[in-house]
Design a protein around this motif. Structure first.
Motif, PDB file in Angstrom:
ATOM      1  N   GLY A  93       0.916  -1.057  -0.378  1.00 15.20           N
ATOM      2  CA  GLY A  93       0.211  -0.025  -0.316  1.00 15.20           C
ATOM      3  C   GLY A  93       0.633   0.973  -0.531  1.00 15.20           C
ATOM      4  N   LEU A  94       1.622   1.502   0.715  1.00 14.76           N
ATOM      5  CA  LEU A  94       2.640   2.428   0.857  1.00 14.76           C
ATOM      6  C   LEU A  94       4.030   2.947   0.248  1.00 14.76           C
ATOM      7  CD1 LEU A  94       1.475   2.475   4.687  1.00 14.76           C
ATOM      8  CD2 LEU A  94       0.550   4.622   2.577  1.00 14.76           C
ATOM      9  N   GLY A  95       4.757   1.400   0.047  1.00 16.52           N
ATOM     10  CA  GLY A  95       5.990   1.451  -0.186  1.00 16.52           C
ATOM     11  C   GLY A  95       5.858   1.020  -1.977  1.00 16.52           C
ATOM     12  N   LEU A  96       4.896   0.242  -2.487  1.00 22.53           N
ATOM     13  CA  LEU A  96       4.921  -0.376  -4.168  1.00 22.53           C
ATOM     14  C   LEU A  96       4.330   0.373  -4.767  1.00 22.53           C
ATOM     15  CD1 LEU A  96       5.298  -4.243  -3.809  1.00 22.53           C
ATOM     16  CD2 LEU A  96       7.226  -2.203  -4.574  1.00 22.53           C
ATOM     17  N   GLY A  97       3.086   0.693  -3.487  1.00 17.10           N
ATOM     18  CA  GLY A  97       1.701   1.580  -4.241  1.00 17.10           C
ATOM     19  C   GLY A  97       2.337   2.617  -4.929  1.00 17.10           C
ATOM     20  N   PRO A  98       3.095   4.395  -4.296  1.00 16.13           N
ATOM     21  CA  PRO A  98       3.427   4.529  -5.077  1.00 16.13           C
ATOM     22  C   PRO A  98       4.296   4.671  -6.284  1.00 16.13           C
ATOM     23  CG  PRO A  98       3.753   5.084  -2.586  1.00 16.13           C
ATOM     24  CD  PRO A  98       3.307   3.775  -2.982  1.00 16.13           C
ATOM     25  N   ILE A  99       4.804   3.326  -6.198  1.00 17.44           N
ATOM     26  CA  ILE A  99       5.816   3.548  -7.738  1.00 17.44           C
ATOM     27  C   ILE A  99       5.295   2.931  -8.496  1.00 17.44           C
ATOM     28  CG2 ILE A  99       7.818   2.099  -8.778  1.00 17.44           C
ATOM     29  CD1 ILE A  99       8.843   2.008  -5.992  1.00 17.44           C
ATOM     30  N   ILE A 100       4.178   1.678  -8.299  1.00 18.54           N
ATOM     31  CA  ILE A 100       3.024   1.438  -9.399  1.00 18.54           C
ATOM     32  C   ILE A 100       2.142   2.944  -9.560  1.00 18.54           C
ATOM     33  CG2 ILE A 100       1.075   0.030  -9.369  1.00 18.54           C
ATOM     34  CD1 ILE A 100       2.123  -2.114  -7.531  1.00 18.54           C
ATOM     35  N   ALA A 101       1.730   3.642  -8.793  1.00 16.59           N
ATOM     36  CA  ALA A 101       1.121   4.708  -9.168  1.00 16.59           C
ATOM     37  C   ALA A 101       1.088   5.207 -10.318  1.00 16.59           C
ATOM     38  CB  ALA A 101      -0.139   5.200  -8.147  1.00 16.59           C
ATOM     39  N   THR A 102       2.937   5.955 -10.117  1.00 13.32           N
ATOM     40  CA  THR A 102       3.342   6.843 -10.819  1.00 13.32           C
ATOM     41  C   THR A 102       3.912   6.358 -12.352  1.00 13.32           C
ATOM     42  OG1 THR A 102       5.074   6.551  -9.379  1.00 13.32           O
ATOM     43  CG2 THR A 102       3.936   8.564  -9.019  1.00 13.32           C
ATOM     44  N   GLN A 103       4.126   4.954 -12.485  1.00 13.18           N
ATOM     45  CA  GLN A 103       4.810   4.526 -13.119  1.00 13.18           C
ATOM     46  C   GLN A 103       3.251   4.535 -14.035  1.00 13.18           C
ATOM     47  OE1 GLN A 103       7.430   3.903 -14.098  1.00 13.18           O
ATOM     48  NE2 GLN A 103       8.292   5.330 -12.755  1.00 13.18           N
ATOM     49  N   LEU A 104       2.189   3.761 -13.496  1.00 13.38           N
ATOM     50  CA  LEU A 104       1.133   3.603 -14.097  1.00 13.38           C
ATOM     51  C   LEU A 104       0.844   4.789 -14.983  1.00 13.38           C
ATOM     52  CD1 LEU A 104      -1.150   0.521 -12.183  1.00 13.38           C
ATOM     53  CD2 LEU A 104      -0.037   0.616 -15.214  1.00 13.38           C
ATOM     54  N   LEU A 105       0.351   5.190 -14.125  1.00 13.08           N
ATOM     55  CA  LEU A 105      -0.050   7.372 -14.897  1.00 13.08           C
ATOM     56  C   LEU A 105       0.985   7.469 -16.276  1.00 13.08           C
ATOM     57  CD1 LEU A 105       0.336   9.494 -11.853  1.00 13.08           C
ATOM     58  CD2 LEU A 105      -1.703   8.553 -12.936  1.00 13.08           C
ATOM     59  N   LEU A 106       1.701   6.941 -16.583  1.00 10.12           N
ATOM     60  CA  LEU A 106       2.849   7.057 -17.843  1.00 10.12           C
ATOM     61  C   LEU A 106       2.949   6.432 -18.874  1.00 10.12           C
ATOM     62  CD1 LEU A 106       6.067   6.413 -16.057  1.00 10.12           C
ATOM     63  CD2 LEU A 106       5.014   9.325 -16.981  1.00 10.12           C
ATOM     64  N   ILE A 107       1.862   5.407 -18.579  1.00 12.67           N
ATOM     65  CA  ILE A 107       1.299   4.212 -19.659  1.00 12.67           C
ATOM     66  C   ILE A 107      -0.582   4.282 -20.349  1.00 12.67           C
ATOM     67  CG2 ILE A 107       3.439   3.032 -19.770  1.00 12.67           C
ATOM     68  CD1 ILE A 107       2.027   0.830 -17.658  1.00 12.67           C
ATOM     69  N   LEU A 108      -0.554   4.837 -19.145  1.00 13.80           N
ATOM     70  CA  LEU A 108      -2.211   4.996 -18.977  1.00 13.80           C
ATOM     71  C   LEU A 108      -2.810   5.940 -19.346  1.00 13.80           C
ATOM     72  CD1 LEU A 108      -3.267   2.176 -16.075  1.00 13.80           C
ATOM     73  CD2 LEU A 108      -3.445   1.792 -18.138  1.00 13.80           C
ATOM     74  N   PRO A 109      -4.212   5.825 -19.782  1.00 17.79           N
ATOM     75  CA  PRO A 109      -4.201   7.320 -20.714  1.00 17.79           C
ATOM     76  C   PRO A 109      -4.904   8.265 -19.436  1.00 17.79           C
ATOM     77  CG  PRO A 109      -5.884   5.557 -21.059  1.00 17.79           C
ATOM     78  CD  PRO A 109      -5.017   4.862 -19.942  1.00 17.79           C
ATOM     79  N   SER A 110      -5.051   8.177 -17.915  1.00 16.43           N
ATOM     80  CA  SER A 110      -5.744   8.742 -17.204  1.00 16.43           C
ATOM     81  C   SER A 110      -6.143   7.892 -15.863  1.00 16.43           C
ATOM     82  CB  SER A 110      -6.988   9.293 -16.865  1.00 16.43           C
ATOM     83  OG  SER A 110      -8.013   8.538 -16.717  1.00 16.43           O
ATOM     84  N   TRP A 111      -5.364   8.461 -14.845  1.00 15.08           N
ATOM     85  CA  TRP A 111      -5.546   8.166 -13.366  1.00 15.08           C
ATOM     86  C   TRP A 111      -6.515   6.986 -12.818  1.00 15.08           C
ATOM     87  CZ3 TRP A 111      -9.738   8.786 -10.594  1.00 15.08           C
ATOM     88  CH2 TRP A 111     -10.723  10.429 -10.824  1.00 15.08           C
ATOM     89  N   ARG A 112      -8.255   7.653 -13.370  1.00 14.39           N
ATOM     90  CA  ARG A 112      -8.967   6.050 -13.529  1.00 14.39           C
ATOM     91  C   ARG A 112      -8.920   4.784 -13.295  1.00 14.39           C
ATOM     92  NH1 ARG A 112     -13.736   9.371 -13.311  1.00 14.39           N
ATOM     93  NH2 ARG A 112     -13.348  11.784 -13.576  1.00 14.39           N
ATOM     94  N   GLU A 113      -7.848   4.142 -15.016  1.00 19.15           N
ATOM     95  CA  GLU A 113      -8.055   3.590 -15.337  1.00 19.15           C
ATOM     96  C   GLU A 113      -7.127   2.505 -13.999  1.00 19.15           C
ATOM     97  OE1 GLU A 113      -9.240   5.471 -18.400  1.00 19.15           O
ATOM     98  OE2 GLU A 113      -6.761   5.662 -17.292  1.00 19.15           O
ATOM     99  N   VAL A 114      -6.216   3.236 -13.641  1.00 21.14           N
ATOM    100  CA  VAL A 114      -5.470   2.902 -12.540  1.00 21.14           C
ATOM    101  C   VAL A 114      -5.785   2.325 -11.716  1.00 21.14           C
ATOM    102  CG1 VAL A 114      -3.556   3.565 -10.822  1.00 21.14           C
ATOM    103  CG2 VAL A 114      -3.559   4.417 -12.483  1.00 21.14           C
ATOM    104  N   PHE A 115      -7.221   2.486 -10.175  1.00 21.63           N
ATOM    105  CA  PHE A 115      -7.943   1.705  -9.813  1.00 21.63           C
ATOM    106  C   PHE A 115      -8.755   0.266 -10.413  1.00 21.63           C
ATOM    107  CE2 PHE A 115      -8.300   6.313  -8.002  1.00 21.63           C
ATOM    108  CZ  PHE A 115      -8.658   6.221  -6.902  1.00 21.63           C
ATOM    109  N   TRP A 116      -8.680   0.266 -11.617  1.00 15.01           N
ATOM    110  CA  TRP A 116      -9.249  -0.919 -11.925  1.00 15.01           C
ATOM    111  C   TRP A 116      -7.918  -1.839 -12.421  1.00 15.01           C
ATOM    112  CZ3 TRP A 116     -14.146  -2.419 -11.656  1.00 15.01           C
ATOM    113  CH2 TRP A 116     -15.146  -1.438 -11.619  1.00 15.01           C
TER     114      TRP A 116
END
Length: 419
Positions: free
Chosen positions: A150-173
């Motif tokens: 949640g707090l270790g890998l989460g920020p890395i996963i989120a910020t990296q997914l933002l680079l390849i996904l259209p928006s923050w919305r797809e990250v949640f799914w």
């Protein structure tokens, strides 16, 4: 029952699955934090709105942790754990569909309901599966996944997914999918308490106390339960304030880039992962009370140092790592072995639920709302005072905890017998 022939096969399988389950609790809950700069921009949110979003989840988590813990003592663990895992995974995905503040608050509140039900029930399931001599270590291991993912890998996963996904919305799914898969594994592996050796050990205790009616007042009269509730509130006022607000503090006040922010914030998870395993495990040897005192002392020192640190990624990462080691380690200690070992017979999940619930309502619910108000009205750099006061109070009340670690209590009993 012969503890030397403990069912280690089931013990390690279910601890692994519940560790993964609580890891997903952490990931689904905290993946929103590094996405907040984008979400705030798209939905026109303020700091105070952010506090309300985190507060809504914390309050519903706390309320349902209290009642789900009691319910699982009566109906068993399977129904609650499997259903709540599916529900909070669904809520995680739906977070990406929010169109404004109100819908996001409602979705996150639903997540709090399901994760609140999962939390104490999973702790109790680990407690009855674990051999008593390593209960602290295994409960710490189970809880450590929350911080790591949640707090270790989460920020890395989120910020990296933002680079390849259209928006923050797809990250949640994307992060919601593993929860549905894990629910299938739990369906085939998880046993009810009385089908485990730990649960069978409680049968004699229940029979011995069958004539005694145990209720919520009995739990509150147990000194360690009450102190654990207060202590969890104190350490959560540190954990949840920094977890919710530090990403915004780093970007908006210290002016770090999104990628640098993600690296620094990941220290919360990596430090917390180590702390949630090591602190309870260490308490098996040096005692629960001393571990709590040292945990709060370390938290107070490093929250002060972090609040006054320069905008240096290595320095901020190091300080946040050590701060999270102590503060998240305390969560595992207070809500795990201390609550479980202090509970009246047959009410382990109820005791854990009450401790976690109280800590969540005030530390995970009220504290983020207060920090949002402080940030909005006095500047985000002043949020750390709330955490500092909480950790100092927590250190003071820890001196009154009654020792419950089996090794320490056995030594004390042997010394008394020798005299």
């Amino acid at each position: 029952m012969n503890l030397k022939k403990w069912d280690t096969s089931y013990e390690w399988k279910i601890v692994l699955l519940l560790t993964l389950g609580f890891s997903l609790v952490g990931l689904d809950r905290w993946i929103i934090a590094p996405l907040l700069p984008s979400i705030m921009k798209d939905l026109s949110l303020s700091y105070q709105d952010v506090g309300l979003i985190f507060g809504a989840l914390g309050i519903t988590w706390g309320i349902f942790a209290i009642f789900a813990g009691s319910l699982s003592d009566r109906i068993g663990h399977r129904k609650i754990l499997i259903f709540s895992l599916i529900l909070f995974s669904l809520a995680s995905g739906l977070s990406g569909s929010a169109m404004g503040l109100t819908s996001l608050i409602l979705i996150r509140a639903l997540m709090g309901v399901s994760e609140g039900a999962f939390c104490p029930t999973s702790f109790a399931a680990t407690a009855v599966a674990a051999k008593p001599s390593r209960r602290g270590a295994l409960q710490g291991l189970q809880q450590s996944g929350f911080a790591l993912f949640g707090l270790g890998l989460g920020p890395i996963i989120a910020t990296q997914l933002l680079l390849i996904l259209p928006s923050w919305r797809e990250v949640f799914w994307i992060v919601a999918i593993p929860g549905f898969i894990l629910a299938v594994f739990l369906f085939f592996v998880l046993r009810e308490p009385l089908q485990t050796q730990g649960g069978q050990l409680l049968i004699a205790e229940k029979q011995a106390t069958a004539q005694v009616r145990v209720n919520w007042l009995d739990l509150l009269k147990t000194k360690n339960i009450l102190l654990s509730m207060i202590g969890l509130f104190c350490t959560m006022s540190c954990v949840f304030v920094i977890s919710a607000m530090v990403p915004l503090y780093l970007e908006n006040f210290l002016k770090l880039t999104s990628q640098d922010m993600g690296i620094v914030v990941s220290a919360i998870g990596f430090g917390g992962f180590a702390g949630q395993f090591i602190v309870p495990a260490l308490s098996d040897w040096i005692g629960r009370r001393l571990s709590a005192i040292l945990g709060f002392l370390g938290s107070a020192i490093f929250i002060y140092l972090f609040a006054n640190a320069p905008a240096s990624v290595p320095v901020l990462f190091g300080l946040l790592f050590i701060l999270s080691f102590f503060s998240l380690g305390l969560i595992a200690l207070l809500s795990g072995p201390i609550a479980a070992e202090s509970a009246p017979a047959g009410l382990v999940a109820s005791a854990i639920g009450l401790v976690v619930g109280a800590g969540e309502i005030f530390g995970g619910g009220v504290a983020p709302v207060l920090s949002g108000m402080i940030a909005e009205n006095y500047g985000i750099q002043n949020i750390f005072y709330l955490s500092l006061v909480g950790t100092i109070i927590g250190m003071f009340i820890s001196f009154f905890i009654k020792e419950t670690a089996p090794r320490k209590t056995q030594i004390s009993q042997l010394s008394t017998a020798a005299v």
